[in-house]
Design a protein around this motif. Structure first.
Motif, PDB file in Angstrom:
ATOM      1  N   THR A  28      -1.679  -5.127  -3.927  1.00  0.00           N
ATOM      2  CA  THR A  28      -1.379  -4.745  -2.544  1.00  0.00           C
ATOM      3  C   THR A  28      -1.688  -5.841  -1.541  1.00  0.00           C
ATOM      4  N   GLN A  79     -10.161  -1.080  -8.888  1.00  0.00           N
ATOM      5  CA  GLN A  79     -10.084  -1.546  -7.511  1.00  0.00           C
ATOM      6  C   GLN A  79      -9.610  -2.988  -7.410  1.00  0.00           C
ATOM      7  N   LEU A 118      -8.682   0.702  -0.227  1.00  0.00           N
ATOM      8  CA  LEU A 118      -7.939   1.429  -1.247  1.00  0.00           C
ATOM      9  C   LEU A 118      -8.459   2.848  -1.426  1.00  0.00           C
ATOM     10  N   VAL A 124      -9.153   4.487  -8.420  1.00  0.00           N
ATOM     11  CA  VAL A 124      -9.430   3.413  -7.464  1.00  0.00           C
ATOM     12  C   VAL A 124     -10.779   2.774  -7.769  1.00  0.00           C
ATOM     13  N   PHE A 183       0.842  -1.204   0.000  1.00  0.00           N
ATOM     14  CA  PHE A 183       0.000   0.000   0.000  1.00  0.00           C
ATOM     15  C   PHE A 183       0.876   1.254   0.000  1.00  0.00           C
TER      16      PHE A 183
END
Length: 438
Positions: A121, A114, A130, A110, A60
């Protein structure tokens, strides 16, 4: 012999009176305290959170770090450049206007990607987290503007103090959370909270005058002029920073994809621990060296090479011992401190230590590239070295395993940094020669 000791004493006294040395010491002490806090908490945190949790945090963070320079288009780094207070304030406004435009764009990305981002991540189970990326971008932009303003105003003690307090609070939160509900998601949330704390603590410690009149940071007055005057930062510094962050973040993302979040967590811990000396000395020297080099070279071009060579020699001496020990005994030291679950991190550390030594040695050279008008060179270098890093990582993974991949990646970094150092020293020598002729 007495005369030698007398000269050493006089030199030490002169250094203690040097504003540059005091500034470096202030930043270094603050960074050292923050890093010491993180390292003291680390053996406890690694026994509460597993490699998977740290892998999720590192992936992340890598993604956010790649996007963050886009938030201000690199203009935040230019706050120290204008000669006037109004010029610096206009650059601050420009940086925050850019962030206000980029954050909604990140939100859209995002929304549409997504699923893919969640896989990269390791957040497949909770992809909605996210949506914290745009929040992190905005906080990162505010913190970047505040930090660069503090550097411009010479408020190094305030900057260091805010970093220490926010780091302590954040690590206490991690420890408490690890006892109750240890997870990668909690580490991600606390990392974002840490940015907000750092920003708030810094504003609480600085006088609200000059460029630090925060209300003047918001608006559009003068941003066109600022964008034109500091366009090199958007054209060169921002792309190279993004590429640099991408090249450093790629191992985390690729290791997560190829070998799982546990492997990326082992790698992340190694880079986190070995990055402490970089934060301690490299960042401290860069933040003080950049404005000093800018001022010195503007006044006397002939001082460019001697100034850079002295700084590089000092960094080399400081890098030899700590990184040399880890390169030899990392596979013993790391797991004995963090726990047996982190054996692979120690093996990674032996290769990463050589890479980190080269980072520390070249910090003054990288800091001087803007004033030496080498932004374009730095951008070309980042494009080239990023491609080399990706090839090395994949090649190592193909012919061997995760350790081979990390070793190949580290050695390519060492070669790249030494090449960059040679380029900058060559340019500084040319500038000094031209200065002496003038």
């Amino acid at each position: 012999m007495i005369s030698v000791f007398a000269r050493v004493r006089d030199r030490a006294h002169a250094l203690s009176k040097s504003r540059f040395v005091r500034n470096v010491a202030a930043v270094a002490m603050g960074t050292a305290a923050a890093q010491a806090i993180s390292l003291l908490f680390m053996p406890f945190l690694t026994r509460l959170y597993g490699p998977e949790a740290f892998g999720a945090l590192s992936a992340f963070t890598a993604m956010v770090n790649i996007i963050t320079p886009l938030a201000t288009l690199g203009y935040a780094n230019a706050i120290v450049m204008p000669e006037t207070e109004e010029g610096a304030t206009a650059v601050a406004r420009l940086s925050l206007v850019c962030a206000a435009l980029v954050a909604p764009l990140a939100l859209v990305l995002v929304f549409f990607f997504q699923s893919e981002l969640a896989v990269w991540t390791g957040l497949e189970a909770t992809p909605d987290f996210l949506y914290l990326i745009p929040v992190s971008l905005l906080l990162g932009a505010l913190l970047s503007v505040a930090n660069q303003t503090a550097i411009r105003e010479g408020l190094f003690k305030a900057k260091a103090g805010s970093q220490v307090v926010s780091t302590l609070v954040m690590n206490i939160g991690k420890l408490a959370g690890g006892v109750l509900v240890p997870s990668g998601l909690l580490l991600i949330v606390l990392s974002i909270v840490g940015k907000a704390l750092n920003y708030s603590m810094l504003l609480a410690r600085v006088p609200r005058r000059g460029t630090f009149q925060v209300r003047r940071w918001f608006g559009v007055s003068g941003i066109r002029t600022a964008a034109r005057e500091q366009r090199d930062f958007a054209l060169y510094r921002m792309p190279q920073t993004v590429i640099g962050a991408a090249s450093f973040g790629l191992p985390v993302i690729l290791l997560t994809t190829l070998f799982g979040s546990s492997t990326s967590g082992q790698y992340a811990i190694s880079t986190m621990i070995l990055g402490a000396p970089i934060m301690l000395l490299g960042q401290s020297v860069s933040e003080v060296f950049f404005p000093r080099a800018t001022e010195t070279i503007r006044k006397d071009h002939s001082a460019a090479a001697p100034l850079l060579k002295r700084a590089t020699a000092v960094m080399t001496l400081l890098a030899i011992v700590p990184f040399g020990v880890v390169a030899i005994l990392g596979d013993v030291i790391i797991p004995s401190v963090l726990g047996g679950e982190w054996q692979r991190a120690g093996e990674f550390a032996q290769w990463i230590a050589i890479w980190m030594a080269s980072v520390l040695i070249t910090r003054p050279a990288v800091a001087a590239m803007a004033v030496l008008q080498m932004q374009g060179v730095l951008l070309c270098y980042e494009v080239f070295i990023t491609a080399a890093r990706v090839v090395a990582l994949y090649f190592g993974a193909t012919i061997g395993n995760d350790l081979t991949a990390v070793a190949a990646f580290s050695l390519v970094n060492v070669a790249g940094y030494l090449f960059l150092l040679a380029l900058v020293l060559g340019r500084a020598t040319t500038v000094s020669r031209e200065g002496r002729r003038a």
